[in-house]
Every structure is written in structure tokens, then in C-alpha cells.
Motif scaffolding. Structure first.
Motif, PDB file in Angstrom:
ATOM      1  N   UNK A  84       0.517  -1.233   0.144  1.00  0.00           N
ATOM      2  CA  UNK A  84      -0.135  -0.127  -0.359  1.00  0.00           C
ATOM      3  C   UNK A  84       1.141   0.868   0.074  1.00  0.00           C
ATOM      4  N   UNK A  85       1.679   0.643   0.998  1.00  0.00           N
ATOM      5  CA  UNK A  85       2.400   2.532   1.041  1.00  0.00           C
ATOM      6  C   UNK A  85       3.455   2.907  -0.374  1.00  0.00           C
ATOM      7  N   UNK A  86       3.516   1.183  -1.092  1.00  0.00           N
ATOM      8  CA  UNK A  86       5.073   1.703  -1.652  1.00  0.00           C
ATOM      9  C   UNK A  86       3.925   2.169  -3.077  1.00  0.00           C
ATOM     10  N   UNK A  87       2.938   2.402  -3.817  1.00  0.00           N
ATOM     11  CA  UNK A  87       2.414   1.917  -4.808  1.00  0.00           C
ATOM     12  C   UNK A  87       1.697   3.887  -4.145  1.00  0.00           C
ATOM     13  N   UNK A  88       1.537   4.466  -2.781  1.00  0.00           N
ATOM     14  CA  UNK A  88       0.993   5.853  -2.569  1.00  0.00           C
ATOM     15  C   UNK A  88       2.722   6.724  -2.949  1.00  0.00           C
ATOM     16  N   UNK A  89       3.477   5.796  -1.847  1.00  0.00           N
ATOM     17  CA  UNK A  89       5.026   6.986  -2.523  1.00  0.00           C
ATOM     18  C   UNK A  89       6.123   6.738  -3.523  1.00  0.00           C
ATOM     19  N   UNK A  90       6.026   5.234  -3.325  1.00  0.00           N
ATOM     20  CA  UNK A  90       6.883   5.281  -5.043  1.00  0.00           C
ATOM     21  C   UNK A  90       7.698   5.604  -4.434  1.00  0.00           C
ATOM     22  N   UNK A  91       8.333   4.831  -2.997  1.00  0.00           N
ATOM     23  CA  UNK A  91       9.550   5.114  -3.468  1.00  0.00           C
ATOM     24  C   UNK A  91      10.689   4.555  -4.120  1.00  0.00           C
ATOM     25  N   UNK A  92      12.136   5.080  -4.692  1.00  0.00           N
ATOM     26  CA  UNK A  92      13.134   4.850  -5.081  1.00  0.00           C
ATOM     27  C   UNK A  92      13.961   3.136  -4.724  1.00  0.00           C
ATOM     28  N   UNK A  93      13.981   2.876  -3.549  1.00  0.00           N
ATOM     29  CA  UNK A  93      14.393   1.445  -3.372  1.00  0.00           C
ATOM     30  C   UNK A  93      13.484   1.592  -2.338  1.00  0.00           C
ATOM     31  N   UNK A  94      13.687   0.020  -2.479  1.00  0.00           N
ATOM     32  CA  UNK A  94      12.469  -0.701  -1.229  1.00  0.00           C
ATOM     33  C   UNK A  94      13.231  -1.683  -0.551  1.00  0.00           C
ATOM     34  N   UNK A  95      13.771  -1.537   0.732  1.00  0.00           N
ATOM     35  CA  UNK A  95      14.563  -2.652   2.099  1.00  0.00           C
ATOM     36  C   UNK A  95      13.632  -3.391   2.147  1.00  0.00           C
ATOM     37  N   UNK A  96      13.146  -4.931   1.749  1.00  0.00           N
ATOM     38  CA  UNK A  96      12.292  -6.005   2.819  1.00  0.00           C
ATOM     39  C   UNK A  96      12.517  -6.674   2.950  1.00  0.00           C
ATOM     40  N   UNK A  97      12.216  -7.504   4.459  1.00  0.00           N
ATOM     41  CA  UNK A  97      12.159  -8.876   4.804  1.00  0.00           C
ATOM     42  C   UNK A  97      11.554 -10.130   3.413  1.00  0.00           C
ATOM     43  N   UNK A  98      12.446 -10.672   3.905  1.00  0.00           N
ATOM     44  CA  UNK A  98      11.210 -11.896   2.936  1.00  0.00           C
ATOM     45  C   UNK A  98      10.267 -11.955   3.549  1.00  0.00           C
TER      46      UNK A  98
END
Length: 274
Positions: A41-55
Motif C-alpha cells: 500500500x505504501x509503495x504504490x502511494x509513495x513510489x519509493x526509489x528503493x525498497x528494503x524488505x524482509x522476505x
């Protein structure tokens, strides 16, 4: 530049946020999400350049989240973190063109290195897009009947140093009398029009000028080292199919004929002065 940290462990999220020198990396906005659904939800709203995510996270894992994000936001870069050595997850990370796959416990230096790599890729992508736009603007009207996929070939997207690669290819193959724009375009899977435009933009000379300059530079050095060599042999070794053309071009660029230069080299030999 914006970064989104997605991890279900609050200590991990806060630890990453507090331990990375974001501003030194040029990252001005850092956001956090506690699981894959919130991350999506936040990615589609904020459009970040880099996403650091747990698997591995509840409700939605990091890999599933990333695939969903990629459907709408293809420009971001992914860095995955996991406490598990899971080959299937690693395969998915590769499929997503993840910048890195870091195992827990996480070392800040590993994250910094992955962020630097991501930033470099993003900067190269922005430069490529700017060049594409300039190319389309430059040839506006001329390119209307050319298929979109032929305007800027896919091979360019894999490297931001194509002009350097073309120049290196010329330096390695100048002796080939068949070296031509067609051969170069085929070797790099580029259209001749785009290749010539790009090279001139990056190097401030045409490809043909580069070929001639490279051949003449080699020929001059070869004659200096071998002052008794025959001019037709120099021409052939330098990639000129015709010795008369070599003489003409050499005189145009060097202001003397090859014969005059050979004579000068012979007269300047140490043994010739004894």
C-alpha cells in the motif's frame, strides 16, 4: 531519493533506520511498513526509489509484495533481507532483479553497499531516459515510421558506457579492413542511426573519425619503430585497403606524407648520427 523499509520486526526496522547515514547517501525520505500488505500500500502511494524488505512476513511475504509492486511501479530497486537460507526465495529475488539478498543478522555496511549499488543503477537509468528523450527530440519527425523498439535498442539499457565500448572495439579491431558502421552496429545490436548519434554526442567526433584517428595513430608509431618499412605494408597493417588512400589521409591529418615521416625517423635514429 526515497526508501521504504518493510519488516515485521520493529527492532530490525528501527535498527536499520538508525544505523544508516541516509543523508550522506543522498536519501532524504525514509518510510517504514510492518508487513507486506502495508508495504504494498505504501509503495504504490509513495513510489519509493528503493525498497528494503524482509522476505518472510505475516499476511504477505516480501517476494509476493515485490511482484505486486512491479506490476505498477517498475522503476524501484529491491534489497531483500532474510534470516533463512531459502533457495526458492533467492531464485525469486533474482527474477525480480534484486540488487542484493542480505542474510540476518544484518550488517549496516552490507546495507550501505547495497544502497550505493541501487543508487548507481537508478542514476544510470535516469541518464539513459534523458538520452532517449534527447534522441527522440533530435530526430523528431524522422523517426515517426521507425518501430518503438528500434529507437533505443534493449542492449543500450544494459550499459551506460556504450560509446566507450564502441571506442574500445575500434581500438581492438582497427586493423580489420572490413571494419565499418554496419559491423559495429551488428556487434552492439544498435541501429546505425542511433549508434552514430550516441557516439558523436559522447565523444565529440564521428565513428569514422575515430576509426581513422586510431589507425593513423598506430601507423605513426609503427613507422617510428620501423623506419625502413614499406608504406604499403603499413597501410595494410593499419587497416587501410588502399595505400594511396592511406597516403592521402595521412598527409591531411599529419601535414606530411608517410614517406617524409619515415625519412625523418630514419635520419633521427641514433646510429644515423654517428
Amino acid at each position: 531519493m526515497k526508501v521504504l523499509i518493510v519488516d515485521d520486526e520493529e527492532l530490525t526496522r528501527e535498527g536499520i533506520r538508525m544505523s544508516i547515514p541516509w543523508e550522506n547517501l543522498g536519501i532524504t525520505e525514509v518510510y517504514m511498513a510492518e508487513d507486506g500488505e502495508e508495504g504494498l500500500k505504501k509503495a504504490l502511494e509513495l513510489l519509493p526509489d528503493i525498497i528494503l524488505a524482509d522476505v518472510r512476513m505475516p499476511r504477505m511475504d516480501g517476494i509476493t509484495m515485490a511482484f505486486e509492486i512491479r506490476k505498477s511501479w517498475k522503476q524501484c530497486r529491491f534489497i531483500f533481507v532474510s534470516g533463512y537460507c531459502d533457495k526458492e526465495y533467492l531464485k525469486s529475488a533474482i527474477q525480480l532483479s534484486a540488487v542484493n539478498y542480505i542474510e540476518k543478522p544484518v550488517e549496516p555496511s552490507e546495507i550501505v553497499d547495497a544502497l550505493k549499488k541501487s543508487i548507481l543503477q537508478l542514476e544510470e537509468e535516469k541518464r539513459r531516459m534523458a538520452i532517449e528523450e534527447e534522441y527522440r527530440t533530435h530526430f523528431k519527425g524522422v523517426l515517426e515510421e521507425i518501430p518503438e523498439e528500434d529507437l533505443v535498442p534493449v542492449s543500450w539499457q544494459s550499459s551506460m558506457h556504450m560509446a566507450d565500448k564502441i571506442e574500445h572495439y575500434i581500438q581492438e579491431n582497427f586493423a580489420d579492413i572490413n571494419l565499418s558502421l554496419t559491423q559495429l552496429a551488428d556487434a552492439f545490436e544498435l541501429t546505425k542511426q542511433y549508434m552514430c548519434w550516441l557516439f558523436k554526442k559522447e565523444k565529440n567526433e564521428t565513428i569514422n573519425q575515430c576509426i581513422i584517428r586510431t589507425r593513423l595513430k598506430w601507423a605513426k608509431e609503427y613507422m617510428r619503430r620501423n623506419p625502413f618499412v614499406k608504406i604499403k605494408n603499413v597501410a595494410a597493417k593499419a587497416g587501410f585497403a588502399d595505400s594511396s588512400y592511406f597516403i592521402k589521409i595521412y598527409k591531411k591529418y599529419e601535414q606530411v606524407t608517410p614517406a617524409d615521416y619515415l625519412r625523418e625517423c630514419n635520419e633521427n635514429r641514433p646510429e644515423a648520427k654517428i
